[in-house]
Design a protein around this motif. Structure first.
Motif, PDB file in Angstrom:
ATOM      1  N   SER A 223       0.836  -1.202   0.000  1.00  0.00           N
ATOM      2  CA  SER A 223       0.000   0.000   0.000  1.00  0.00           C
ATOM      3  C   SER A 223       0.868   1.247   0.000  1.00  0.00           C
ATOM      4  CB  SER A 223      -0.898   0.051   1.236  1.00  0.00           C
ATOM      5  OG  SER A 223      -1.725  -1.054   1.268  1.00  0.00           O
ATOM      6  N   ALA A 224       1.921   1.223   0.817  1.00  0.00           N
ATOM      7  CA  ALA A 224       2.805   2.385   0.900  1.00  0.00           C
ATOM      8  C   ALA A 224       3.492   2.627  -0.435  1.00  0.00           C
ATOM      9  CB  ALA A 224       3.832   2.199   2.004  1.00  0.00           C
ATOM     10  N   MET A 225       3.793   1.538  -1.151  1.00  0.00           N
ATOM     11  CA  MET A 225       4.420   1.697  -2.465  1.00  0.00           C
ATOM     12  C   MET A 225       3.420   2.293  -3.445  1.00  0.00           C
ATOM     13  SD  MET A 225       6.557  -1.855  -2.586  1.00  0.00           S
ATOM     14  CE  MET A 225       7.544  -1.651  -4.042  1.00  0.00           C
ATOM     15  N   LEU A 226       2.179   1.784  -3.393  1.00  0.00           N
ATOM     16  CA  LEU A 226       1.132   2.314  -4.275  1.00  0.00           C
ATOM     17  C   LEU A 226       0.937   3.801  -4.025  1.00  0.00           C
ATOM     18  CD1 LEU A 226      -1.715  -0.346  -4.205  1.00  0.00           C
ATOM     19  CD2 LEU A 226      -0.037   0.070  -5.999  1.00  0.00           C
ATOM     20  N   ALA A 227       0.966   4.186  -2.734  1.00  0.00           N
ATOM     21  CA  ALA A 227       0.737   5.588  -2.380  1.00  0.00           C
ATOM     22  C   ALA A 227       1.780   6.486  -3.005  1.00  0.00           C
ATOM     23  CB  ALA A 227       0.740   5.759  -0.867  1.00  0.00           C
ATOM     24  N   ARG A 228       2.908   5.931  -3.351  1.00  0.00           N
ATOM     25  CA  ARG A 228       3.949   6.768  -3.948  1.00  0.00           C
ATOM     26  C   ARG A 228       4.113   6.470  -5.435  1.00  0.00           C
ATOM     27  NH1 ARG A 228       9.046   6.338  -0.632  1.00  0.00           N
ATOM     28  NH2 ARG A 228       8.141   4.662   0.567  1.00  0.00           N
ATOM     29  N   GLY A 229       3.014   6.068  -6.038  1.00  0.00           N
ATOM     30  CA  GLY A 229       2.992   5.969  -7.494  1.00  0.00           C
ATOM     31  C   GLY A 229       3.572   4.696  -8.079  1.00  0.00           C
ATOM     32  N   PHE A 230       3.748   3.643  -7.279  1.00  0.00           N
ATOM     33  CA  PHE A 230       4.287   2.389  -7.816  1.00  0.00           C
ATOM     34  C   PHE A 230       3.251   1.737  -8.722  1.00  0.00           C
ATOM     35  CE2 PHE A 230       5.011  -2.230  -7.354  1.00  0.00           C
ATOM     36  CZ  PHE A 230       6.305  -2.284  -7.817  1.00  0.00           C
ATOM     37  N   ASN A 231       3.665   1.324  -9.919  1.00  0.00           N
ATOM     38  CA  ASN A 231       2.697   0.648 -10.794  1.00  0.00           C
ATOM     39  C   ASN A 231       3.290  -0.627 -11.383  1.00  0.00           C
ATOM     40  OD1 ASN A 231       4.496   1.740 -12.520  1.00  0.00           O
ATOM     41  ND2 ASN A 231       3.077   3.117 -13.553  1.00  0.00           N
TER      42      ASN A 231
END
Lengths: 271, 280
Positions: A223-231
């Motif tokens: 989730s933390a990675m997604l929050a920083r634009g990880f795709n």
């Protein structure tokens, strides 16, 4: 006991003290180091003769000294891993290799013979592992972990593989601490000597709890990675520059390893 | 165009196991506003924040960020605008150096290496951790980790900054530093700030308006002082107003003249006492 082992393991994994010293290997580009030490490792794996192994041993020790890593420290680090591998894998060689007997062990009606050839094989095997582990240690001790990861990227290793190593390295520390806290919490409530069975039960429980926690943590980290634009695709910027001395070093190591390998091949061809 | 940075309409979120974490949540946060969402453990604060940041999708209802409804197509764009700092910095910091962690967001935005470096340095400067670039996150103190976690989001230049439990697990000094940091940041930069916490003492220092979330519902909202005056509501939500506020309430009950503006912080209380003394 288990707690102390975990702490010692943590120290070994995370010590970056020697990456800062101004030794020889520390100045070499990480990718070059990765390649040269892998060459040494591979040479050790294929070498059959004690002379080749001894040459590699000298190389490893010299590199360590030139890189200002105290010899005693390297010996201790490497030797910690050796019993695990060597004892388990090499010791049967003592008994199953045919040759002239030097000793025998009687277990009831069973007589196990130890042969000179067996001792020789087992020692060479242990020696070989020692060199491999030492080469690996030289890499870890003289290179920052991030640089190792970047070199793997440069080599074009699969992204997912590199990500797994990087994330494991980062989080194994947290889980060691987590396990350590569980052990302490348990010890604080242990008021009498417990049986081996009870201890074993605690360890299995601890590991199952750790798995559940690891899973949950994985979700949160994602989730933390997604929050920083990880795709899905990771991008990095590499900062490792190569100098002429790096190429020289690589050439030197490759030549020596090449020489050792050619001798090995010639020997096995019956020369 | 709407003046709201964040707008939630009838948002409901149900976890896969059937737990209703958010139920009919409506809230509006205007641009540049500093709000706090307070509530007991398990009230749904973190779930609410993750919904706003587009990490999880509401089961029902609508979320608008700067007037744009959040959907699958604009999710990455929204995440770029809304920065979320997680409660546990160990969830947020997963790289092997501080630099990489702070650079993770901008790198994902596809910025050039120079831009990423300058943004990373700038973000670390904002949180007062210059020179920490090559440190390893697991070697930092809890307070430093929190600051790095905030820097990882600042480097993305968000327009909405969300911080989940900024003061949890910190020693008093680190806590004070973090509150000061948040205040400085919101003063220097023009973003909307949303903080979730149950540290009621910190709330009055970092926010203008609060929402009380209890059992997945917004049960109260308004200016800090106003909401803290609703003692019954707070009690139901397992919360208490700041100690100073309680003290002055008790004094008022004992017959002391109640000040028009009940003090929330030590500084405000001192001013009030000074005023009373002058009156005498």
């Amino acid at each position: 006991m288990l707690g102390e082992f975990l702490k010692a393991f943590e120290d070994i994994m995370y010590l970056e003290k020697y990456t800062e010293s101004k030794g020889m290997l520390q100045k070499i580009n990480a990718l070059i180091k990765l390649l040269s030490l892998t060459a040494i490792l591979l040479s050790a794996v294929v070498s059959r003769s004690i002379y080749s192994l001894f040459a590699l041993f000298v190389i490893v020790i010299s590199l360590s000294t030139l890189s200002r890593i105290p010899l005693g420290y390297l010996l201790r680090r490497v030797t910690l891993f050796i019993p695990v591998f060597a004892a388990a894998i090499a010791s049967p060689l003592l008994f199953i290799t045919p040759g002239s007997t030097v000793a025998h062990i009687n277990i009831g009606p069973l007589i196990i013979q130890v042969t000179i050839e067996g001792i020789e094989k087992a020692s060479i095997f242990t020696f070989r592992i020692w060199i491999c582990v030492a080469a690996l240690n030289l890499l870890i001790l003289t290179t920052k972990f991030t640089q190792i990861i970047q070199s793997m990227e440069e080599l074009g290793l699969p992204r997912i593989f590199i990500n797994m190593i990087a994330i494991t390295y980062r989080f194994i520390f947290l889980f060691i601490n987590e396990a350590y806290r569980m052990i302490l919490a348990k010890q604080s409530r242990t008021t009498r000597k417990e049986s081996r069975m009870q201890h074993l039960r605690f360890i299995t429980n601890m590991f199952s709890t750790l798995f559940v926690r690891a899973y949950e943590k994985g979700e949160r980290v994602y989730s933390a990675m997604l929050a920083r634009g990880f795709n899905g695709a990771t991008r990095t910027h590499n900062h490792n520059k190569k100098k002429p001395t790096d190429s020289l070093f690589l050439l030197a190591v490759f030549s020596i390893c090449g020489l050792i390998l050619s001798i090995e091949i010639l020997r096995s061809a019956g020369w | 165009m709407s003046q709201n940075a964040v707008e939630l309409k009838n948002v409901r979120y149900v976890y896969p196991d059937g737990l209703i974490a958010l139920d009919d949540v409506n809230l509006e946060i205007t641009k540049g506003e500093k709000v706090a969402i307070i509530g007991p453990n398990g009230a749904g604060k973190s779930t609410l924040l993750m919904n706003i940041a587009g990490i999880i999708k509401p089961s029902q209802g609508e979320i608008n960020i700067f007037g744009t409804a959040l959907n699958d197509k604009n999710i990455y764009e929204i995440r770029r605008k809304v920065g979320l700092t997680f409660q546990n910095p160990d969830d947020q910091l997963f790289c092997s150096t501080v630099f990489e962690d702070v650079a993770f967001g901008p790198t994902n935005q596809g910025l050039t290496e120079d831009e990423v470096t300058s943004r990373t340095k700038e973000a670390l400067r904002h949180v007062g951790l210059e020179g920490y670039e090559n440190r390893q996150p697991h070697h930092l103190s809890e307070g430093e980790k929190k600051k790095v976690a905030i820097a990882t989001v600042l480097s993305m230049h968000p327009r909405v900054l969300i911080i989940d439990e900024p003061t949890a697990n910190l020693d008093p000094k680190s806590r004070e530093e973090l509150i000061e940091l948040i205040n400085n940041l919101s003063r220097e930069q023009e973003f909307t700030l949303i903080v979730a916490t149950h540290d009621v003492e910190a709330v009055s220092q970092i926010s203008d308006r609060i929402f009380i979330l209890n059992k997945g519902r917004v049960v109260a909202e308004g200016p800090v002082r106003e909401v803290f005056s609703q003692l019954n509501l707070l009690r139901e939500a397992r919360l208490q107003p700041p100690t100073i506020f309680q003290l002055f309430n008790r004094l008022a009950e004992k017959g002391f003249a109640a000040p028009k503006n009940m003090p929330l912080t030590i500084d405000e209380a001192l001013d009030e006492i000074q005023r009373l003394r002058l009156k005498k």
